[in-house]
Design an enzyme around this catalytic site. Structure first.
Site, PDB file in Angstrom:
ATOM      1  N   THR A 190      -6.007 -25.754  96.885  1.00  0.00           N
ATOM      2  CA  THR A 190      -5.045 -25.970  95.801  1.00  0.00           C
ATOM      3  C   THR A 190      -5.620 -25.291  94.555  1.00  0.00           C
ATOM      4  O   THR A 190      -6.839 -25.189  94.395  1.00  0.00           O
ATOM      5  CB  THR A 190      -4.817 -27.477  95.540  1.00  0.00           C
ATOM      6  OG1 THR A 190      -6.086 -28.094  95.401  1.00  0.00           O
ATOM      7  CG2 THR A 190      -4.036 -28.129  96.650  1.00  0.00           C
ATOM      8  N   VAL A 196      -5.751 -25.734  91.046  1.00  0.00           N
ATOM      9  CA  VAL A 196      -6.582 -26.350  89.996  1.00  0.00           C
ATOM     10  C   VAL A 196      -7.946 -26.731  90.577  1.00  0.00           C
ATOM     11  O   VAL A 196      -8.999 -26.491  89.965  1.00  0.00           O
ATOM     12  CB  VAL A 196      -5.868 -27.574  89.382  1.00  0.00           C
ATOM     13  CG1 VAL A 196      -6.770 -28.261  88.369  1.00  0.00           C
ATOM     14  CG2 VAL A 196      -4.551 -27.170  88.739  1.00  0.00           C
ATOM     15  N   CYS A 197      -7.930 -27.319  91.770  1.00  0.00           N
ATOM     16  CA  CYS A 197      -9.194 -27.721  92.416  1.00  0.00           C
ATOM     17  C   CYS A 197     -10.100 -26.512  92.633  1.00  0.00           C
ATOM     18  O   CYS A 197     -11.322 -26.598  92.484  1.00  0.00           O
ATOM     19  CB  CYS A 197      -8.915 -28.389  93.760  1.00  0.00           C
ATOM     20  SG  CYS A 197      -7.911 -29.876  93.649  1.00  0.00           S
ATOM     21  N   THR A 198      -9.502 -25.382  92.989  1.00  0.00           N
ATOM     22  CA  THR A 198     -10.293 -24.166  93.216  1.00  0.00           C
ATOM     23  C   THR A 198     -11.026 -23.781  91.930  1.00  0.00           C
ATOM     24  O   THR A 198     -12.224 -23.459  91.950  1.00  0.00           O
ATOM     25  CB  THR A 198      -9.370 -23.028  93.695  1.00  0.00           C
ATOM     26  OG1 THR A 198      -8.757 -23.454  94.920  1.00  0.00           O
ATOM     27  CG2 THR A 198     -10.132 -21.740  93.916  1.00  0.00           C
ATOM     28  N   LEU A 229     -13.910 -26.481  91.200  1.00  0.00           N
ATOM     29  CA  LEU A 229     -15.131 -26.390  92.000  1.00  0.00           C
ATOM     30  C   LEU A 229     -15.901 -25.115  91.678  1.00  0.00           C
ATOM     31  O   LEU A 229     -17.138 -25.108  91.663  1.00  0.00           O
ATOM     32  CB  LEU A 229     -14.815 -26.486  93.494  1.00  0.00           C
ATOM     33  CG  LEU A 229     -14.407 -27.845  94.068  1.00  0.00           C
ATOM     34  CD1 LEU A 229     -15.278 -28.238  95.237  1.00  0.00           C
ATOM     35  CD2 LEU A 229     -14.306 -28.968  93.091  1.00  0.00           C
TER      36      LEU A 229
END
Ligand code: BEZ
Length: 212
Positions: free
Chosen positions: A43, A45-47, A50
């Site tokens: 996804t 935003v998560c990318t 992290l």
């Protein structure tokens, strides 16, 4: 599952992660810890989160903080997604991501908020001190990526105030003036904070960062 509050002991767990099976307490050792969940692999935003966390690893290490991330996706998914993160965010993911398929850790830390999403973890953050006490909790919705500068800032505040009788004011940044703890009378504070105490009100006293 009870809500975890500041001062509570962070629950221990053993889990499959992108770096193999790890015990949380053993992983942390005597370090501070940051445990953060994200909604799902692959996804956008998560990318970015992290990737940012990986780029901040040196800053966390300087502060003796170990990172661990989590989502409810499996280890094979994490492994594929990490390749994408490394490629698109120009970094190397360098901390474990829990593969919490059975939601054991998510439940332990109350990271699934059913009225927001019944299956995916929200963006929770737990900062844990070397005694395994929870010193900060944050909860962001899936649609808002977290600010990793803020996480470093709050760790600086927590580590400073753990060792000195001070608190940090709004928008404080490392090295700026701090607030003398309200429990210390001004005359006593002048003896403790030899760099000077500025009394604006009897309850509002500033002093230079004692560690700077
Ligand atoms: C994201 O990481 O981009 C995301 C994840 C779940 C819902 C919305 C956004």
């Amino acid at each position: 599952m009870a809500t975890l509050r500041l001062g509570d002991t962070a629950p221990d767990f053993t889990a499959v992660t992108s770096e193999g099976t790890l015990n949380f307490y053993e992983y942390l050792g005597d370090s501070w810890g940051i445990l953060f969940s994200h909604p799902a692999d692959f996804t956008p935003v998560c990318t970015t989160e992290l990737g940012t966390a990986a780029k901040f690893k040196d800053e966390f290490e300087k502060r003796n903080v170990k990172m661990m991330a989590l989502s409810v996706d499996g280890a094979a998914s994490h492994a594929e997604w990490i390749k994408d993160i490394n490629e698109t965010q120009n970094t190397e993911v360098n901390f474990p991501i829990v593969a919490d398929v059975e939601r054991k850790v998510s439940d332990l830390y109350d990271m699934i908020h059913p009225n927001a999403d019944s299956t995916l973890t929200v963006r929770s953050v737990f900062i844990i001190d070397p005694d395994k006490k929870i010193k900060l909790t944050l909860t962001y919705p899936a649609s808002t990526g977290r600010n990793f500068y803020e996480l470093l800032r709050v760790i600086d505040s927590l580590q400073l105030t753990a060792n000195h009788k001070v608190a940090t004011p709004a928008n404080w940044k490392n090295g700026e003036k701090v607030v003398v703890s309200p429990a210390i009378p001004t005359e006593e504070a002048k003896g403790i904070f030899t760099k000077g105490v500025e009394e604006i009100k009897p309850y509002l006293r500033l002093t230079p960062d004692p560690t700077a």
